[in-house]
Design a protein around this motif. Structure first.
Motif, PDB file in Angstrom:
ATOM      1  N   ARG A  16     -86.034   2.810 113.659  1.00 13.58           N
ATOM      2  CA  ARG A  16     -84.250   3.402 113.555  1.00 13.58           C
ATOM      3  C   ARG A  16     -83.853   2.995 111.689  1.00 13.58           C
ATOM      4  O   ARG A  16     -83.504   2.024 111.915  1.00 13.58           O
ATOM      5  CB  ARG A  16     -83.500   1.947 114.315  1.00 13.58           C
ATOM      6  N   VAL A  17     -83.718   4.462 111.980  1.00 13.14           N
ATOM      7  CA  VAL A  17     -83.418   4.277 110.100  1.00 13.14           C
ATOM      8  C   VAL A  17     -81.821   5.321 110.110  1.00 13.14           C
ATOM      9  O   VAL A  17     -81.456   5.934 110.217  1.00 13.14           O
ATOM     10  CB  VAL A  17     -84.471   5.329 109.231  1.00 13.14           C
ATOM     11  N   VAL A  18     -81.274   4.446 109.041  1.00 13.32           N
ATOM     12  CA  VAL A  18     -79.851   4.973 108.760  1.00 13.32           C
ATOM     13  C   VAL A  18     -79.997   5.246 107.270  1.00 13.32           C
ATOM     14  O   VAL A  18     -80.247   4.758 106.239  1.00 13.32           O
ATOM     15  CB  VAL A  18     -78.507   4.052 109.144  1.00 13.32           C
ATOM     16  N   VAL A  19     -79.613   6.455 107.198  1.00  8.52           N
ATOM     17  CA  VAL A  19     -80.154   7.403 105.930  1.00  8.52           C
ATOM     18  C   VAL A  19     -78.254   7.774 105.523  1.00  8.52           C
ATOM     19  O   VAL A  19     -77.202   8.045 106.218  1.00  8.52           O
ATOM     20  CB  VAL A  19     -80.185   9.009 105.649  1.00  8.52           C
ATOM     21  N   ILE A  20     -77.763   7.247 103.850  1.00  7.20           N
ATOM     22  CA  ILE A  20     -76.786   7.105 103.432  1.00  7.20           C
ATOM     23  C   ILE A  20     -76.545   8.155 102.177  1.00  7.20           C
ATOM     24  O   ILE A  20     -77.691   8.456 101.654  1.00  7.20           O
ATOM     25  CB  ILE A  20     -75.809   5.436 103.231  1.00  7.20           C
ATOM     26  N   GLY A  21     -76.121   9.290 102.673  1.00  6.94           N
ATOM     27  CA  GLY A  21     -75.546  10.457 101.832  1.00  6.94           C
ATOM     28  C   GLY A  21     -75.835  11.703 102.497  1.00  6.94           C
ATOM     29  O   GLY A  21     -77.393  12.070 103.271  1.00  6.94           O
ATOM     30  N   GLY A  22     -74.687  12.702 102.256  1.00  5.10           N
ATOM     31  CA  GLY A  22     -74.877  13.868 103.350  1.00  5.10           C
ATOM     32  C   GLY A  22     -75.950  14.806 101.963  1.00  5.10           C
ATOM     33  O   GLY A  22     -75.318  16.583 102.661  1.00  5.10           O
ATOM     34  N   GLY A  23     -75.823  14.645 100.148  1.00  7.36           N
ATOM     35  CA  GLY A  23     -76.053  15.977  99.769  1.00  7.36           C
ATOM     36  C   GLY A  23     -77.873  16.060 100.474  1.00  7.36           C
ATOM     37  O   GLY A  23     -78.562  16.286 101.452  1.00  7.36           O
ATOM     38  N   LEU A  24     -78.069  17.077  99.659  1.00  4.93           N
ATOM     39  CA  LEU A  24     -79.470  17.753  99.336  1.00  4.93           C
ATOM     40  C   LEU A  24     -80.746  16.468  99.838  1.00  4.93           C
ATOM     41  O   LEU A  24     -81.430  16.668 100.927  1.00  4.93           O
ATOM     42  CB  LEU A  24     -80.167  17.981  98.317  1.00  4.93           C
ATOM     43  N   LEU A  25     -80.225  15.473  98.547  1.00  9.15           N
ATOM     44  CA  LEU A  25     -81.989  14.348  99.248  1.00  9.15           C
ATOM     45  C   LEU A  25     -82.165  13.870 100.344  1.00  9.15           C
ATOM     46  O   LEU A  25     -82.381  13.342 101.126  1.00  9.15           O
ATOM     47  CB  LEU A  25     -81.358  13.279  97.921  1.00  9.15           C
ATOM     48  N   GLY A  26     -80.097  13.353 101.134  1.00  6.40           N
ATOM     49  CA  GLY A  26     -80.284  13.011 102.802  1.00  6.40           C
ATOM     50  C   GLY A  26     -80.533  13.864 103.273  1.00  6.40           C
ATOM     51  O   GLY A  26     -80.876  12.689 104.244  1.00  6.40           O
ATOM     52  N   HIS A  32     -72.265   9.773 105.579  1.00  9.13           N
ATOM     53  CA  HIS A  32     -72.064  10.852 104.460  1.00  9.13           C
ATOM     54  C   HIS A  32     -69.969  10.787 104.869  1.00  9.13           C
ATOM     55  O   HIS A  32     -70.189  10.912 105.376  1.00  9.13           O
ATOM     56  CB  HIS A  32     -72.135  12.060 104.934  1.00  9.13           C
ATOM     57  N   LEU A  33     -69.859  10.171 103.406  1.00 15.38           N
ATOM     58  CA  LEU A  33     -68.650   9.724 103.008  1.00 15.38           C
ATOM     59  C   LEU A  33     -67.966  11.256 102.802  1.00 15.38           C
ATOM     60  O   LEU A  33     -66.723  10.736 103.710  1.00 15.38           O
ATOM     61  CB  LEU A  33     -68.457   9.279 101.454  1.00 15.38           C
ATOM     62  N   MET A  34     -68.057  12.315 102.399  1.00 15.89           N
ATOM     63  CA  MET A  34     -67.510  13.504 102.808  1.00 15.89           C
ATOM     64  C   MET A  34     -67.185  14.495 103.948  1.00 15.89           C
ATOM     65  O   MET A  34     -68.034  13.446 104.843  1.00 15.89           O
ATOM     66  CB  MET A  34     -68.295  14.366 101.822  1.00 15.89           C
ATOM     67  N   ASP A  35     -66.229  15.547 104.147  1.00 13.84           N
ATOM     68  CA  ASP A  35     -65.632  15.665 105.539  1.00 13.84           C
ATOM     69  C   ASP A  35     -67.409  17.151 105.786  1.00 13.84           C
ATOM     70  O   ASP A  35     -66.758  17.432 106.688  1.00 13.84           O
ATOM     71  CB  ASP A  35     -64.409  16.590 105.505  1.00 13.84           C
ATOM     72  N   ARG A  36     -68.122  17.320 104.615  1.00 13.66           N
ATOM     73  CA  ARG A  36     -69.032  18.379 105.854  1.00 13.66           C
ATOM     74  C   ARG A  36     -70.118  18.122 104.375  1.00 13.66           C
ATOM     75  O   ARG A  36     -70.563  16.664 103.469  1.00 13.66           O
ATOM     76  CB  ARG A  36     -67.711  19.862 104.795  1.00 13.66           C
ATOM     77  N   LEU A  37     -71.342  18.249 104.930  1.00 17.71           N
ATOM     78  CA  LEU A  37     -72.751  18.231 103.999  1.00 17.71           C
ATOM     79  C   LEU A  37     -72.668  19.280 102.819  1.00 17.71           C
ATOM     80  O   LEU A  37     -72.086  19.754 102.686  1.00 17.71           O
ATOM     81  CB  LEU A  37     -73.694  18.537 105.003  1.00 17.71           C
ATOM     82  N   LEU A  96     -72.158  24.111  99.410  1.00 16.55           N
ATOM     83  CA  LEU A  96     -71.494  24.613 100.378  1.00 16.55           C
ATOM     84  C   LEU A  96     -69.893  25.228 101.106  1.00 16.55           C
ATOM     85  O   LEU A  96     -69.340  23.646 101.031  1.00 16.55           O
ATOM     86  CB  LEU A  96     -72.428  24.155 102.643  1.00 16.55           C
ATOM     87  N   ASP A  97     -69.678  25.550 101.118  1.00 14.17           N
ATOM     88  CA  ASP A  97     -68.254  25.699 101.908  1.00 14.17           C
ATOM     89  C   ASP A  97     -68.215  24.782 103.410  1.00 14.17           C
ATOM     90  O   ASP A  97     -69.216  25.066 103.496  1.00 14.17           O
ATOM     91  CB  ASP A  97     -67.055  27.637 101.626  1.00 14.17           C
ATOM     92  N   ALA A  98     -67.305  25.314 104.054  1.00 19.87           N
ATOM     93  CA  ALA A  98     -67.511  24.237 105.101  1.00 19.87           C
ATOM     94  C   ALA A  98     -67.521  25.255 105.518  1.00 19.87           C
ATOM     95  O   ALA A  98     -68.512  24.294 107.052  1.00 19.87           O
ATOM     96  CB  ALA A  98     -65.287  24.345 105.494  1.00 19.87           C
ATOM     97  N   PRO A  99     -67.644  26.110 106.591  1.00 19.67           N
ATOM     98  CA  PRO A  99     -68.015  27.147 107.681  1.00 19.67           C
ATOM     99  C   PRO A  99     -69.617  27.045 107.195  1.00 19.67           C
ATOM    100  O   PRO A  99     -70.468  26.356 108.672  1.00 19.67           O
ATOM    101  CB  PRO A  99     -67.618  28.533 107.064  1.00 19.67           C
ATOM    102  N   ALA A 100     -70.179  26.942 106.072  1.00 20.67           N
ATOM    103  CA  ALA A 100     -71.396  26.694 105.756  1.00 20.67           C
ATOM    104  C   ALA A 100     -72.202  25.825 105.893  1.00 20.67           C
ATOM    105  O   ALA A 100     -73.133  25.153 106.679  1.00 20.67           O
ATOM    106  CB  ALA A 100     -72.296  27.423 104.720  1.00 20.67           C
ATOM    107  N   ALA A 101     -71.375  24.969 106.047  1.00 19.59           N
ATOM    108  CA  ALA A 101     -71.591  22.961 105.582  1.00 19.59           C
ATOM    109  C   ALA A 101     -71.267  22.686 107.274  1.00 19.59           C
ATOM    110  O   ALA A 101     -72.830  21.970 107.550  1.00 19.59           O
ATOM    111  CB  ALA A 101     -70.414  22.293 105.354  1.00 19.59           C
ATOM    112  N   GLN A 102     -71.184  23.467 108.399  1.00 23.71           N
ATOM    113  CA  GLN A 102     -70.677  23.222 110.104  1.00 23.71           C
ATOM    114  C   GLN A 102     -71.742  23.765 110.386  1.00 23.71           C
ATOM    115  O   GLN A 102     -72.699  23.120 111.264  1.00 23.71           O
ATOM    116  CB  GLN A 102     -69.376  23.185 110.293  1.00 23.71           C
TER     117      GLN A 102
END
Length: 394
Positions: free
Chosen positions: A135-145, A163-168, A173-179
């Motif tokens: 079981r793996v937890v990946v920390i970070g929702g940018g490209l690498l994560g 991911h710390l932020m409100d979108r990937l 990316l803007d909010a709709p693209a990230a969603q």
């Protein structure tokens, strides 16, 4: 990757002018880091991501020293010292030292089972985790994560991405693209937690889980930090070369030391450190021309992302959020997994975001970079190059 492209450009523009040596710490030939997630996912073999075969370097007279760590730059003596006490003289030096994955400063970050996702050695370790269904937890929702999470999930590991932020991918990316990207990635079996701050890594002798700032706990056998990168500047700094976040370079990519240059992720140009491949390749092209004796000036890059993220095609370029006074044209079809946004200002395309259908991505990038007026193709440009050019010709 930056060093390999520089050598490629040099042998085209300054063949025979220099005796070239490439010294690198990693124990293998230069490879395409962008494809590491494909290796992790079992879609590509490790040897297939090498940028150039050994014969290519040999035929061009390039001396290769890989698995060799440079420990010191002596600017005055024009000499490099390598870990085994060997030294190499130089007339000109190019630093293409790249970046290091950031490890969050949280309790438990040094536990066995906490790793990064940055190079081919990391991939070998993650493949072992996946093979054992850890079981793996990946920390970070940018490209690498996202790439790490996708590769691990496809290889068979249960994965939660935090991911710390409100979108990937908030930088691309803007909010709709990230969603939309989030929903497409979740379909691949990856759990995603947004607005999630990591408080500590749990465990005594090894990783047992992750605790978030709001008290939630996620069970885990391993943690992967993919929360950003830091330029490798230590060598330059210790040599007395000017350093901010990255190694400071001018428009010829020269550092504060005469005859010493830097490019790629380690370089800082006009206050910007680019963490993407294309700017590094642009810098390599400009630096090769400069070293060939031509007058050139690198003025910075239009940042663009054009790749598959967790198996989903994503493109982003320019001012994708839209500055004040700009307007946006948007096409969204969540069922088909498609999102397009074009940003226009002063009659020119200034930014674009594409999810799913990226067929015309390079054409949009060309329009952004050329600053060509788009009034005549405005109504049709959302639907692709062919239709837009037909409308222009009508």
């Amino acid at each position: 990757m930056a060093a390999a492209r520089l050598v490629d450009e040099l042998v085209k523009s300054a063949l025979g002018r220099y005796a070239i040596a490439v010294i690198g710490e990693e124990p293998r030939l230069a490879y395409n880091r962008v494809l590491l997630s494909s290796v992790l996912a079992g879609e590509t073999a490790s040897h297939d991501i090498e940028l150039k075969p050994a014969s290519w370097w040999r035929e061009r007279g390039v001396t290769l020293k890989y698995g060799s760590r440079v420990t010191e730059i002596d600017i005055g003596r024009r000499e490099l010292k390598i870990e085994n006490d060997e030294s190499v003289e130089f007339s000109k030096l190019v630093l293409a030292t790249g970046s290091t994955a950031i490890r969050l400063n949280v309790p438990g970050a040094d536990l066995p089972g906490v790793n990064t996702f940055r190079d081919s050695r990391d991939v070998d370790l993650l493949l072992t985790l996946a093979a054992n269904k850890k079981r793996v937890v990946v920390i970070g929702g940018g490209l690498l994560g996202l790439e790490a999470a996708y590769g691990l999930a496809k290889a068979g590991a249960p994965v939660t991405l935090v991911h710390l932020m409100d979108r990937l991918m908030e930088r691309q990316l803007d909010a709709p693209a990230a969603q939309l990207l989030k929903s497409l990635v979740e379909r691949k079996g990856i759990d995603i937690l947004l607005n999630a701050s990591t408080a500590r890594i749990l465990g005594e002798a090894c990783v047992e889980g992750v605790e978030l700032a709001d008290g939630r706990r996620i069970e885990a056998d391993a943690v992967i930090f993919a929360a950003g990168i830091r330029p490798n500047v230590t060598l330059a700094k210790e040599a007395g070369i000017s350093v901010n976040r990255g190694i400071v370079v001018d428009d010829c990519l020269q550092t504060s030391a005469e005859g010493v240059f830097a490019l790629g992720e380690c370089a800082e140009h006009r206050g910007i450190c680019y963490g993407l491949v294309e700017p590094a390749y642009e810098q390599a092209r400009m630096l090769a021309r400069h070293l060939a004796g031509r007058e050139v000036a690198y003025e910075g890059s239009v940042v663009a992302t054009n790749l598959k993220v967790s198996g989903v095609s994503v493109f982003s370029a320019g001012d994708f959020l839209g500055a004040e006074g700009s307007e946006s044209i948007v096409l969204s079809d969540a069922r088909r997994g498609t999102y397009k946004k074009l940003v226009i200002a002063d009659g020119r395309l200034t930014g674009a975001v594409l999810i799913g259908d990226v067929t015309d991505a390079l054409w949009y990038l060309e329009l952004i970079r050329s600053r060509e007026p788009v009034a005549r193709i405005r109504k049709a440009m959302m639907f692709g190059r062919a239709l837009a050019l037909a409308a222009k010709a009508a």
